[in-house]
Design a protein around this motif. Structure first.
Motif, PDB file in Angstrom:
ATOM      1  N   LEU A 107     -15.513   9.725 -11.792  1.00 37.17           N
ATOM      2  CA  LEU A 107     -16.889   9.469 -11.384  1.00 37.17           C
ATOM      3  C   LEU A 107     -17.862   9.770 -12.513  1.00 37.17           C
ATOM      4  N   ALA A 108     -17.580  10.823 -13.292  1.00 37.26           N
ATOM      5  CA  ALA A 108     -18.432  11.139 -14.443  1.00 37.26           C
ATOM      6  C   ALA A 108     -18.391  10.008 -15.468  1.00 37.26           C
ATOM      7  N   ALA A 109     -17.186   9.462 -15.713  1.00 32.85           N
ATOM      8  CA  ALA A 109     -17.063   8.354 -16.664  1.00 32.85           C
ATOM      9  C   ALA A 109     -17.798   7.113 -16.161  1.00 32.85           C
ATOM     10  N   LEU A 136       0.824  -1.206   0.000  1.00 27.51           N
ATOM     11  CA  LEU A 136       0.000   0.000   0.000  1.00 27.51           C
ATOM     12  C   LEU A 136       0.858   1.255   0.000  1.00 27.51           C
ATOM     13  N   GLU A 137       1.998   1.221   0.698  1.00 28.26           N
ATOM     14  CA  GLU A 137       2.906   2.372   0.663  1.00 28.26           C
ATOM     15  C   GLU A 137       3.439   2.593  -0.741  1.00 28.26           C
ATOM     16  N   TRP A 138       3.833   1.508  -1.393  1.00 29.91           N
ATOM     17  CA  TRP A 138       4.336   1.611  -2.773  1.00 29.91           C
ATOM     18  C   TRP A 138       3.233   2.138  -3.695  1.00 29.91           C
ATOM     19  N   ALA A 139       2.016   1.590  -3.553  1.00 33.10           N
ATOM     20  CA  ALA A 139       0.907   2.022  -4.417  1.00 33.10           C
ATOM     21  C   ALA A 139       0.543   3.473  -4.162  1.00 33.10           C
ATOM     22  N   HIS A 140       0.580   3.902  -2.899  1.00 32.61           N
ATOM     23  CA  HIS A 140       0.196   5.279  -2.603  1.00 32.61           C
ATOM     24  C   HIS A 140       1.218   6.271  -3.145  1.00 32.61           C
ATOM     25  N   ARG A 141       2.488   5.899  -3.116  1.00 30.53           N
ATOM     26  CA  ARG A 141       3.506   6.802  -3.679  1.00 30.53           C
ATOM     27  C   ARG A 141       3.304   7.001  -5.171  1.00 30.53           C
ATOM     28  N   ARG A 142       2.858   5.974  -5.855  1.00 29.61           N
ATOM     29  CA  ARG A 142       2.736   6.048  -7.316  1.00 29.61           C
ATOM     30  C   ARG A 142       1.324   6.370  -7.792  1.00 29.61           C
ATOM     31  N   ALA A 143       0.350   6.178  -6.944  1.00 28.90           N
ATOM     32  CA  ALA A 143      -1.041   6.400  -7.373  1.00 28.90           C
ATOM     33  C   ALA A 143      -1.785   7.335  -6.434  1.00 28.90           C
ATOM     34  N   GLY A 144      -1.061   8.147  -5.696  1.00 27.45           N
ATOM     35  CA  GLY A 144      -1.722   9.097  -4.806  1.00 27.45           C
ATOM     36  C   GLY A 144      -2.600  10.097  -5.537  1.00 27.45           C
ATOM     37  N   PHE A 145      -2.296  10.322  -6.838  1.00 31.06           N
ATOM     38  CA  PHE A 145      -3.101  11.262  -7.630  1.00 31.06           C
ATOM     39  C   PHE A 145      -4.540  10.785  -7.783  1.00 31.06           C
ATOM     40  N   LEU A 146      -4.789   9.488  -7.547  1.00 32.35           N
ATOM     41  CA  LEU A 146      -6.150   8.972  -7.689  1.00 32.35           C
ATOM     42  C   LEU A 146      -7.131   9.659  -6.746  1.00 32.35           C
ATOM     43  N   PHE A 147      -6.617  10.232  -5.657  1.00 34.10           N
ATOM     44  CA  PHE A 147      -7.483  10.861  -4.660  1.00 34.10           C
ATOM     45  C   PHE A 147      -7.638  12.364  -4.871  1.00 34.10           C
ATOM     46  N   SER A 148      -7.023  12.891  -5.912  1.00 34.06           N
ATOM     47  CA  SER A 148      -7.153  14.328  -6.188  1.00 34.06           C
ATOM     48  C   SER A 148      -8.467  14.615  -6.897  1.00 34.06           C
ATOM     49  N   ALA A 149      -8.994  15.808  -6.681  1.00 37.08           N
ATOM     50  CA  ALA A 149     -10.289  16.170  -7.266  1.00 37.08           C
ATOM     51  C   ALA A 149     -10.242  16.175  -8.791  1.00 37.08           C
ATOM     52  N   TRP A 150      -9.108  16.609  -9.360  1.00 34.84           N
ATOM     53  CA  TRP A 150      -9.036  16.691 -10.823  1.00 34.84           C
ATOM     54  C   TRP A 150      -9.102  15.313 -11.470  1.00 34.84           C
ATOM     55  N   PHE A 151      -8.763  14.262 -10.719  1.00 37.56           N
ATOM     56  CA  PHE A 151      -8.887  12.914 -11.260  1.00 37.56           C
ATOM     57  C   PHE A 151     -10.217  12.275 -10.861  1.00 37.56           C
ATOM     58  N   LEU A 152     -10.635  12.471  -9.635  1.00 36.71           N
ATOM     59  CA  LEU A 152     -11.834  11.801  -9.138  1.00 36.71           C
ATOM     60  C   LEU A 152     -13.098  12.269  -9.857  1.00 36.71           C
ATOM     61  N   ILE A 153     -13.218  13.570 -10.091  1.00 31.03           N
ATOM     62  CA  ILE A 153     -14.442  14.095 -10.713  1.00 31.03           C
ATOM     63  C   ILE A 153     -14.635  13.544 -12.128  1.00 31.03           C
ATOM     64  N   PRO A 154     -13.616  13.609 -13.009  1.00 31.72           N
ATOM     65  CA  PRO A 154     -13.802  12.979 -14.336  1.00 31.72           C
ATOM     66  C   PRO A 154     -14.029  11.471 -14.247  1.00 31.72           C
ATOM     67  N   LEU A 182     -15.815  -0.792 -10.331  1.00 27.51           N
ATOM     68  CA  LEU A 182     -16.310  -0.158 -11.556  1.00 27.51           C
ATOM     69  C   LEU A 182     -15.160   0.379 -12.402  1.00 27.51           C
ATOM     70  N   LEU A 183     -14.102   0.866 -11.762  1.00 26.01           N
ATOM     71  CA  LEU A 183     -12.925   1.315 -12.508  1.00 26.01           C
ATOM     72  C   LEU A 183     -12.293   0.147 -13.268  1.00 26.01           C
ATOM     73  N   PHE A 184     -12.289  -1.019 -12.662  1.00 29.00           N
ATOM     74  CA  PHE A 184     -11.775  -2.224 -13.325  1.00 29.00           C
ATOM     75  C   PHE A 184     -12.566  -2.523 -14.599  1.00 29.00           C
ATOM     76  N   LEU A 185     -13.873  -2.226 -14.581  1.00 33.08           N
ATOM     77  CA  LEU A 185     -14.719  -2.523 -15.737  1.00 33.08           C
ATOM     78  C   LEU A 185     -14.590  -1.487 -16.853  1.00 33.08           C
ATOM     79  N   LEU A 186     -14.059  -0.317 -16.546  1.00 30.88           N
ATOM     80  CA  LEU A 186     -14.053   0.781 -17.524  1.00 30.88           C
ATOM     81  C   LEU A 186     -13.333   0.418 -18.823  1.00 30.88           C
ATOM     82  N   PRO A 187     -12.131  -0.207 -18.804  1.00 32.50           N
ATOM     83  CA  PRO A 187     -11.497  -0.581 -20.083  1.00 32.50           C
ATOM     84  C   PRO A 187     -12.337  -1.579 -20.883  1.00 32.50           C
ATOM     85  N   PHE A 188     -13.028  -2.474 -20.207  1.00 25.68           N
ATOM     86  CA  PHE A 188     -13.881  -3.430 -20.921  1.00 25.68           C
ATOM     87  C   PHE A 188     -15.098  -2.733 -21.532  1.00 25.68           C
ATOM     88  N   PHE A 189     -15.553  -1.662 -20.884  1.00 27.05           N
ATOM     89  CA  PHE A 189     -16.644  -0.874 -21.455  1.00 27.05           C
ATOM     90  C   PHE A 189     -16.191  -0.217 -22.757  1.00 27.05           C
TER      91      PHE A 189
END
Length: 425
Positions: free
Chosen positions: A171-173, A151-169, A274-281
């Motif tokens: 959730l819209a998708a 989780l520490e490794w993932a958070h260092r590389r994917a912490g942007f997932l929790f930013s508003a500029w990423f979350l809002i688009p 649901l994010l996992f399903l997005l590429p299959f969509f």
């Protein structure tokens, strides 16, 4: 300590153990409770507002006299010398005070307000470890280990997932994907079920992918807990045949002071599904109509979406239930609701006194949840019945209804039996 004069006792400046964590106020029936965790021993305790008031002020700076004065101003009663001695001995026995070792024989003493143990990810604890891990031929678990490094490794590389500029688009998708799938659900279901039946290897692949996504679901709980400053302590696999599923213990969620991170941690799992399903969509959109792969992918999308969104229902053991408990700042919402409804049907002076102990907002909460629970269960039963009846000939409807009714009765009886066997927390 017990032989110290009153003056020297009140001049002491005891401090909480550095590994003690205090939780927010939670509604539990007619009472307000707080969870207290000793990280070193792995034990959780449930205390009332008075005990929490004292624990929160044991910082090594304030004297017991100072705390006693504030206590008297808040609760209208001053703690006497004997009360202080008993309380400090109890705290020391549970390793909640700094500078002392936990006495092995003290664990059998009177609990503060109810000893508790860790829970599954973000859900209020309800059973002791010896009950959770009791050997059973049909159920068990396999612990993979501590997910902290991952989780520490993932958070260092994917912490942007929790930013508003990423979350809002994002959730819209996801909302767009679910809307499109809902609009074409009938077509997807008809074509998809035929394609899965005709292509068993694709059906196996689709269900394997959906099962694997449960691992992402659980890691999302842990990653969100890490993002808000908590820690996941264990990840593994559990089985309660015929169900086999992943789990992640992120109990620190229960101790976040704010409701928002608690609700977010409980909600993160379904978003990961649901994010996992997005590429299959996207693949489903690109494939031509009538293509067998498109039909199989569509079926996987529909099943995965329904499976994920059903997890948001506020029913026990689902993420929606944990979200509701966190949003309402309550614990054991379902059993406490059942207890309050039982009081409503009871008679006698003692029952009336117990009912009167519930504040108005607690009464409204438990009655409201009872109505929500009834609507959800009724809706699920009706939906499952309609789905089954739509897939079988009309001549077999009576038999199908009898089988569904028997299955529902067995599930209800099993849940009631399990709740009766579970020890009080």
């Amino acid at each position: 300590m017990t032989g110290a004069p009153a003056a020297s006792l009140l001049e002491r400046r005891p401090a909480r153990h550095p590994e003690v964590v205090l939780g927010p106020a939670l509604r539990c029936g007619p009472r307000t409770v707080h969870l207290v965790r000793q990280r070193g021993t792995g034990r959780d305790y449930e205390v009332g507002p008075k005990e929490h008031f004292v624990l929160a002020r044991l910082d090594g700076e304030r004297t017991l006299a100072d705390i006693g004065t504030a206590y008297a101003q808040t609760f209208g009663r001053r703690l006497g010398e004997d009360s202080w001695r008993q309380l400090l001995m109890l705290l020391a026995a549970r390793a909640l005070l700094a500078g002392g070792e936990r006495r092995p024989d003290a664990a059998s003493g009177r609990p503060m307000a109810g000893d508790r143990t860790g829970s599954a990810a973000g859900r209020p604890p309800a059973a002791r470890p010896e009950e959770e891990r009791r050997p059973n031929r049909l159920s068990g678990e396999l612990v993979f280990g501590d997910p902290t490094p991952l989780l520490e490794w993932a958070h260092r590389r994917a912490g942007f997932l929790f930013s508003a500029w990423f979350l809002i688009p994002l959730l819209a998708a996801l909302v767009t994907m679910e809307a499109v799938l809902a609009l074409h659900s009938g077509e997807i279901w008809r074509h998809g079920t035929r394609a899965l039946a005709a292509q068993p290897e694709l059906a196996m692949l689709a269900f394997t992918l959906l099962w694997a996504s449960t691992g992402l679901h659980e890691l999302a709980h842990g990653l969100t807990c890490r993002h808000y400053g908590g820690r996941a302590t264990e990840v593994g696999m559990r089985w309660n045949l015929p169900l086999v599923y992943m789990y992640c213990k992120a109990d620190d969620v229960l101790f976040f002071p704010s409701r928002r991170p608690r609700v977010a941690a409980a909600a993160a799992g379904v978003i990961a599904n649901l994010l996992f399903l997005l590429p299959f969509f996207a693949l489903w959109l690109c494939l031509p109509p009538g293509d067998v792969t498109r039909d199989c992918v569509g079926a996987m999308l529909l099943i995965g979406s329904v499976k994920g969104l059903l997890n948001y229902l506020p029913l026990p053991q689902l993420d929606g239930y944990a979200m509701l408990c966190h949003a309402l700042s309550t614990t054991r919402l379902s059993p406490e609701t059942a207890g309050y409804l039982k009081l409503l049907t009871g008679h006698g002076e003692d029952v009336r006194r117990q009912r009167a102990a519930y504040p108005p907002h607690a009464r409204a909460m438990y009655l409201g949840y009872a109505a929500v629970f009834l609507v959800c269960v009724t809706g699920l039963a009706a939906g499952a019945t309609a789905l089954v009846l739509a897939e079988i000939p009309a001549a077999h409807h009576t038999l199908a209804l009898a089988v569904l009714g028997a299955l529902f009765a067995l599930m209800l009886a099993a849940n009631l039996l399990r709740s009766r066997r579970r020890p009080a927390a």
